[in-house]
Design a protein around this motif. Structure first.
Motif, PDB file in Angstrom:
ATOM      1  N   ILE A  93      42.058  34.208  37.263  1.00  0.00           N
ATOM      2  CA  ILE A  93      41.239  34.742  38.354  1.00  0.00           C
ATOM      3  C   ILE A  93      40.118  33.767  38.702  1.00  0.00           C
ATOM      4  N   SER A 124      37.409  32.635  42.471  1.00  0.00           N
ATOM      5  CA  SER A 124      37.039  32.903  43.856  1.00  0.00           C
ATOM      6  C   SER A 124      36.491  31.639  44.488  1.00  0.00           C
ATOM      7  N   HIS A 131      38.986  36.116  46.660  1.00  0.00           N
ATOM      8  CA  HIS A 131      39.156  36.401  45.237  1.00  0.00           C
ATOM      9  C   HIS A 131      40.658  36.536  44.980  1.00  0.00           C
ATOM     10  N   ILE A 132      41.196  35.708  44.109  1.00  0.00           N
ATOM     11  CA  ILE A 132      42.641  35.766  43.851  1.00  0.00           C
ATOM     12  C   ILE A 132      42.907  35.789  42.352  1.00  0.00           C
ATOM     13  N   GLY A 133      44.065  36.317  42.021  1.00  0.00           N
ATOM     14  CA  GLY A 133      44.585  36.267  40.666  1.00  0.00           C
ATOM     15  C   GLY A 133      46.015  35.772  40.726  1.00  0.00           C
ATOM     16  N   ALA A 178      47.346  38.987  43.245  1.00  0.00           N
ATOM     17  CA  ALA A 178      46.301  39.879  43.732  1.00  0.00           C
ATOM     18  C   ALA A 178      45.320  39.071  44.559  1.00  0.00           C
ATOM     19  N   VAL A 179      44.845  39.660  45.647  1.00  0.00           N
ATOM     20  CA  VAL A 179      43.905  38.965  46.528  1.00  0.00           C
ATOM     21  C   VAL A 179      42.974  39.982  47.165  1.00  0.00           C
ATOM     22  N   GLU A 180      41.705  39.630  47.257  1.00  0.00           N
ATOM     23  CA  GLU A 180      40.694  40.428  47.941  1.00  0.00           C
ATOM     24  C   GLU A 180      39.836  39.489  48.778  1.00  0.00           C
ATOM     25  N   GLN A 211      45.525  45.989  41.810  1.00  0.00           N
ATOM     26  CA  GLN A 211      46.666  45.594  42.634  1.00  0.00           C
ATOM     27  C   GLN A 211      47.906  45.279  41.798  1.00  0.00           C
ATOM     28  N   LEU A 241      41.041  43.545  41.674  1.00  0.00           N
ATOM     29  CA  LEU A 241      42.230  42.699  41.547  1.00  0.00           C
ATOM     30  C   LEU A 241      43.214  43.278  40.538  1.00  0.00           C
TER      31      LEU A 241
END
Length: 310
Positions: free
Chosen positions: A120, A122, A150-152, A162-164, A182, A179
């Motif tokens: 994770i 960002s 923000h990604i995983g 996962a992304v926000e 998701q 994250l």
């Protein structure tokens, strides 16, 4: 203490990886003749949609790949459909603009074998304002807006799981539980690796709630917390281990350096554009999600497999 010599790596699948790089330049991988271009009737009153979400996402994918405005995207997609022999209608620029705001972007991923090791991080990407050169040379306007991504990613497949997207005023740590939400509940999460900004109680508790192991370096001058939860107990063990081994040895022992892979993925996202073309937040979210879908498509074609040789 003398420093370690850098480890050398050798790529073992050059032939397959070379073919994957060639396929990344092929436009045919984005068009499937079996794609549902025109959706079925919704059964509701009023005008029915003329294009499916897959059709809108395909057009926006071409827009992201080639950095074109919406009108040029419409003409480009229409010419591609004619070349491949498909008589589908193409949405005009106003339809693309309207649908982008509410588009549910499908982000494909293959998934690996075994537990998911999530990496994770960002980063920020410019949404409004002049570039760095103009700002340094001429001062630039005061209004410069950034969005945070923000990604995983999956450590094994290097695909984004996962992304926000948030504003620049949102911190990193509050988004880690989002994250993790998701990730499907039936997916076994083995570990979550992040930097020291995620060294908070909520992050450790969210990771422990998924039965995962947190690989998060304690902050400078970190002290043990009162052990009130499973996540706090695991964090206190990391504090003691880093004090005993030292930060350098702890990072090698814990495998923290694998987090560099998510930083490389952030660079790939920015290779598709250093700034956003959309003007409002909802469309910017869709634009960034389309970028993620493009990168996952590229990754699925093939990635280099390396092994340490010394």
């Amino acid at each position: 203490m003398s420093s370690w010599a850098p480890t050398k790596y050798k790529t073992t699948n050059w032939s397959a990886y070379n073919e994957a790089l060639l396929q990344r330049g092929s436009l045919t991988i984005w068009f499937d003749p079996d794609m549902v271009w025109r959706p079925a009737p919704t059964g509701k009153r009023g005008r029915q949609p003329s294009f499916s979400d897959a059709a809108i996402q395909t057009c926006l994918t071409m827009k992201v790949l080639f950095g074109m405005p919406l009108r040029q995207t419409t003409g480009f997609v229409e010419s591609l459909l004619r070349l491949v022999g498909l008589d589908w209608r193409v949405p005009d620029f106003s339809t693309l603009c309207r649908r982008q705001r509410t588009l549910n972007v499908a982000i494909p991923y293959r998934g690996g074998t075994g537990p998911l090791n999530l990496l994770i991080d960002s980063t920020g990407i410019k949404a409004e304002g002049e570039g760095e050169w103009n700002a340094r040379k001429h001062g630039g306007p005061k209004r410069r807006i950034w969005r945070k991504i923000h990604i995983g990613i999956d450590e094994q497949t290097l695909e984004v799981r996962a992304v926000e997207i948030t504003g620049s005023n949102i911190g990193d740590a509050p988004m880690l539980p989002e994250l993790l939400d998701q990730i499907p509940p039936d997916q076994d999460v083995g570990s979550v690796t992040a930097d020291g900004a995620y060294d908070t109680r909520k992050c450790h508790d969210a990771i422990a709630a998924r039965g995962a192991h947190a690989v998060i370096p304690p902050r400078k001058n970190a002290k043990p917390w009162k052990p009130t939860s499973t996540g706090v107990i695991a964090r206190n063990e990391a504090v003691r281990a880093s004090r005993y081994l030292g930060k350098t040895l702890w990072r090698r022992w814990s495998g923290y350096h694998r987090r560099s892979r998510v930083e490389a993925k952030m660079n790939c996202i920015k290779l598709l554009g250093q700034s956003l073309m959309a003007l409002d937040f909802d469309r910017q979210v869709a634009e960034l999600q389309v970028r993620i879908a493009v990168l996952n498509g590229y990754t699925a074609l093939g990635i280099p497999i390396t092994e340490a040789v010394g």
